[in-house]
Design a protein around this motif. Structure first.
Motif, PDB file in Angstrom:
ATOM      1  N   ASP A   1       2.550  10.249 -11.586  1.00  0.00           N
ATOM      2  CA  ASP A   1       1.955  11.365 -11.859  1.00  0.00           C
ATOM      3  C   ASP A   1       2.646  12.734 -11.904  1.00  0.00           C
ATOM      4  N   LEU A   2       3.295  13.005 -10.927  1.00  0.00           N
ATOM      5  CA  LEU A   2       4.056  14.312 -10.978  1.00  0.00           C
ATOM      6  C   LEU A   2       4.985  14.279 -11.841  1.00  0.00           C
ATOM      7  N   LEU A   3       5.925  13.077 -12.115  1.00  0.00           N
ATOM      8  CA  LEU A   3       6.679  13.079 -13.066  1.00  0.00           C
ATOM      9  C   LEU A   3       6.080  13.435 -14.571  1.00  0.00           C
ATOM     10  N   VAL A   4       5.308  12.710 -14.717  1.00  0.00           N
ATOM     11  CA  VAL A   4       4.247  13.095 -16.066  1.00  0.00           C
ATOM     12  C   VAL A   4       3.855  14.381 -16.173  1.00  0.00           C
ATOM     13  N   GLN A   5       3.366  15.134 -15.050  1.00  0.00           N
ATOM     14  CA  GLN A   5       2.888  16.412 -15.034  1.00  0.00           C
ATOM     15  C   GLN A   5       3.954  17.413 -15.508  1.00  0.00           C
ATOM     16  N   LYS A   6       5.315  17.281 -14.903  1.00  0.00           N
ATOM     17  CA  LYS A   6       6.422  17.977 -14.807  1.00  0.00           C
ATOM     18  C   LYS A   6       7.147  17.859 -16.127  1.00  0.00           C
ATOM     19  N   VAL A   7       7.664  16.469 -16.402  1.00  0.00           N
ATOM     20  CA  VAL A   7       8.277  16.096 -17.475  1.00  0.00           C
ATOM     21  C   VAL A   7       7.681  16.022 -18.988  1.00  0.00           C
TER      22      VAL A   7
ATOM     23  N   VAL B   1       0.999  -1.306  -0.204  1.00  0.00           N
ATOM     24  CA  VAL B   1      -0.052  -0.016  -0.008  1.00  0.00           C
ATOM     25  C   VAL B   1       0.736   1.184   0.077  1.00  0.00           C
ATOM     26  N   VAL B   2       1.969   1.237   0.873  1.00  0.00           N
ATOM     27  CA  VAL B   2       2.474   2.484   0.841  1.00  0.00           C
ATOM     28  C   VAL B   2       3.710   2.531  -0.190  1.00  0.00           C
ATOM     29  N   ILE B   3       4.185   1.612  -0.835  1.00  0.00           N
ATOM     30  CA  ILE B   3       4.872   1.642  -2.252  1.00  0.00           C
ATOM     31  C   ILE B   3       3.935   2.130  -3.246  1.00  0.00           C
ATOM     32  N   SER B   4       2.717   1.475  -3.301  1.00  0.00           N
ATOM     33  CA  SER B   4       1.843   1.663  -4.540  1.00  0.00           C
ATOM     34  C   SER B   4       1.280   3.256  -4.558  1.00  0.00           C
ATOM     35  N   THR B   5       1.276   3.785  -3.253  1.00  0.00           N
ATOM     36  CA  THR B   5       0.707   4.944  -3.050  1.00  0.00           C
ATOM     37  C   THR B   5       1.735   6.063  -3.549  1.00  0.00           C
ATOM     38  N   ALA B   6       3.084   5.951  -2.901  1.00  0.00           N
ATOM     39  CA  ALA B   6       4.015   6.736  -3.156  1.00  0.00           C
ATOM     40  C   ALA B   6       4.472   6.469  -4.808  1.00  0.00           C
ATOM     41  N   LYS B   7       4.390   5.451  -5.462  1.00  0.00           N
ATOM     42  CA  LYS B   7       4.830   5.243  -6.779  1.00  0.00           C
ATOM     43  C   LYS B   7       3.895   5.748  -7.631  1.00  0.00           C
ATOM     44  N   THR B   8       2.633   5.779  -7.357  1.00  0.00           N
ATOM     45  CA  THR B   8       1.598   6.299  -8.395  1.00  0.00           C
ATOM     46  C   THR B   8       1.546   7.806  -8.378  1.00  0.00           C
ATOM     47  N   SER B   9       1.711   8.476  -7.164  1.00  0.00           N
ATOM     48  CA  SER B   9       1.713   9.660  -7.051  1.00  0.00           C
ATOM     49  C   SER B   9       2.806  10.241  -7.716  1.00  0.00           C
ATOM     50  N   PHE B  10       4.262   9.561  -7.483  1.00  0.00           N
ATOM     51  CA  PHE B  10       5.483  10.069  -8.046  1.00  0.00           C
ATOM     52  C   PHE B  10       5.194  10.090  -9.568  1.00  0.00           C
TER      53      PHE B  10
ATOM     54  N   ARG C   1       5.020  19.099 -19.214  1.00  0.00           N
ATOM     55  CA  ARG C   1       5.951  20.185 -19.093  1.00  0.00           C
ATOM     56  C   ARG C   1       4.923  21.310 -18.398  1.00  0.00           C
ATOM     57  N   ARG C   2       4.104  21.176 -17.363  1.00  0.00           N
ATOM     58  CA  ARG C   2       3.315  21.939 -16.724  1.00  0.00           C
ATOM     59  C   ARG C   2       3.953  22.766 -15.665  1.00  0.00           C
ATOM     60  N   GLU C   3       3.760  24.009 -15.604  1.00  0.00           N
ATOM     61  CA  GLU C   3       4.169  24.995 -14.504  1.00  0.00           C
ATOM     62  C   GLU C   3       3.898  24.726 -13.343  1.00  0.00           C
ATOM     63  N   ASN C   4       2.322  24.405 -13.231  1.00  0.00           N
ATOM     64  CA  ASN C   4       1.819  24.245 -11.786  1.00  0.00           C
ATOM     65  C   ASN C   4       1.347  22.788 -11.820  1.00  0.00           C
ATOM     66  N   ILE C   5       1.777  22.164 -10.713  1.00  0.00           N
ATOM     67  CA  ILE C   5       1.004  20.746 -10.519  1.00  0.00           C
ATOM     68  C   ILE C   5      -0.402  20.893 -10.155  1.00  0.00           C
ATOM     69  N   ASP C   6      -0.915  19.853 -10.907  1.00  0.00           N
ATOM     70  CA  ASP C   6      -2.602  19.528 -10.566  1.00  0.00           C
ATOM     71  C   ASP C   6      -2.626  18.787  -9.505  1.00  0.00           C
ATOM     72  N   TRP C   7      -2.812  19.242  -8.231  1.00  0.00           N
ATOM     73  CA  TRP C   7      -2.730  18.387  -7.037  1.00  0.00           C
ATOM     74  C   TRP C   7      -4.163  17.553  -6.940  1.00  0.00           C
ATOM     75  N   LYS C   8      -5.248  18.093  -7.414  1.00  0.00           N
ATOM     76  CA  LYS C   8      -6.289  17.218  -7.458  1.00  0.00           C
ATOM     77  C   LYS C   8      -6.134  15.858  -8.215  1.00  0.00           C
TER      78      LYS C   8
ATOM     79  N   ASN D   1      -3.266  14.449  -8.977  1.00  0.00           N
ATOM     80  CA  ASN D   1      -2.339  13.711  -8.490  1.00  0.00           C
ATOM     81  C   ASN D   1      -2.912  13.082  -7.009  1.00  0.00           C
ATOM     82  N   ALA D   2      -3.805  13.624  -6.523  1.00  0.00           N
ATOM     83  CA  ALA D   2      -4.644  12.958  -5.063  1.00  0.00           C
ATOM     84  C   ALA D   2      -5.383  11.953  -5.951  1.00  0.00           C
ATOM     85  N   ALA D   3      -5.993  11.970  -7.164  1.00  0.00           N
ATOM     86  CA  ALA D   3      -6.806  10.743  -7.537  1.00  0.00           C
ATOM     87  C   ALA D   3      -5.772   9.593  -7.951  1.00  0.00           C
ATOM     88  N   PHE D   4      -4.723   9.983  -8.375  1.00  0.00           N
ATOM     89  CA  PHE D   4      -3.483   8.839  -8.595  1.00  0.00           C
ATOM     90  C   PHE D   4      -3.128   8.245  -7.301  1.00  0.00           C
TER      91      PHE D   4
END
Length: 173
Positions: free
Chosen positions: A29-35, A18-27, A38-45, A47-50
């Motif tokens: 999505d963050l990687l996809v959004q930024k890299v 559970v811990v690894i899956s939560t962290a991996k899935t959130s990370f 190329r978003r300036e701002n993270i869509d935290w909502k 990311n919360a879904a992921f």
């Protein structure tokens, strides 16, 4: 300390997953959004879904499917996975079980459970007034594309190396 850390997945496999899956899935999505996007701002909502999906479905539900359920349905899978390739090729029962596992995972589990759960989780987290019917219709529209993308990656992986694949799916998904 290292030996204690190494024992955590063995002593607490569900919690670890559970811990690894939560962290991996959130990370991821963050990687996809930024890299990728190329978003300036993270869509935290988003990311919360992921992260929510990673916590509940990937960490909990898939653990229950891949470990206790598949373990009961295919009790010889671990022994088959440990065999060298030369022995696997001769093991008709093991090969039949392998094809059965891939079929159940890719043609039953993912289309009927995984994707509907993903679309519903996204709907519940992202929308003020969630509409389950709407999200299932969205899945219906995207189903063919989603499944083809899934199968392009996981079917070859599941056939190529079941030992690593099922360990990774059970722990990391």
């Amino acid at each position: 300390m290292w030996s204690r850390l190494k024992s955590v997945p063995i002593e607490y496999p569900l919690a670890f997953g559970v811990v690894i899956s939560t962290a991996k899935t959130s990370f991821s999505d963050l990687l996809v959004q930024k890299v990728v996007e190329r978003r300036e701002n993270i869509d935290w909502k988003r990311n919360a879904a992921f992260a929510t999906f990673g916590f509940f479905y990937l960490g909990g539900v898939q653990y229950m499917i891949y470990v206790p359920l598949f373990g009961r349905l295919f009790p010889n899978a671990a022994a088959f996975a440990a065999k060298p390739i030369r022995e696997k090729i001769k093991d008709i029962r093991g090969l039949r079980d392998l094809v059965s596992q891939v079929f159940l995972d890719q043609c039953v589990h993912h289309p009927l459970l995984y994707f509907p759960a993903f679309y519903c989780t996204k709907e519940l987290v992202m929308n003020q007034q969630p509409d389950i019917h709407r999200c299932l219709m969205e899945y219906k529209t995207n189903m063919k594309e989603d499944l083809i993308a899934l199968w392009k990656v996981w079917v070859p992986c599941e056939h190529k190396d079941t030992k690593r694949m099922f360990f990774l799916q059970a722990i990391l998904n």
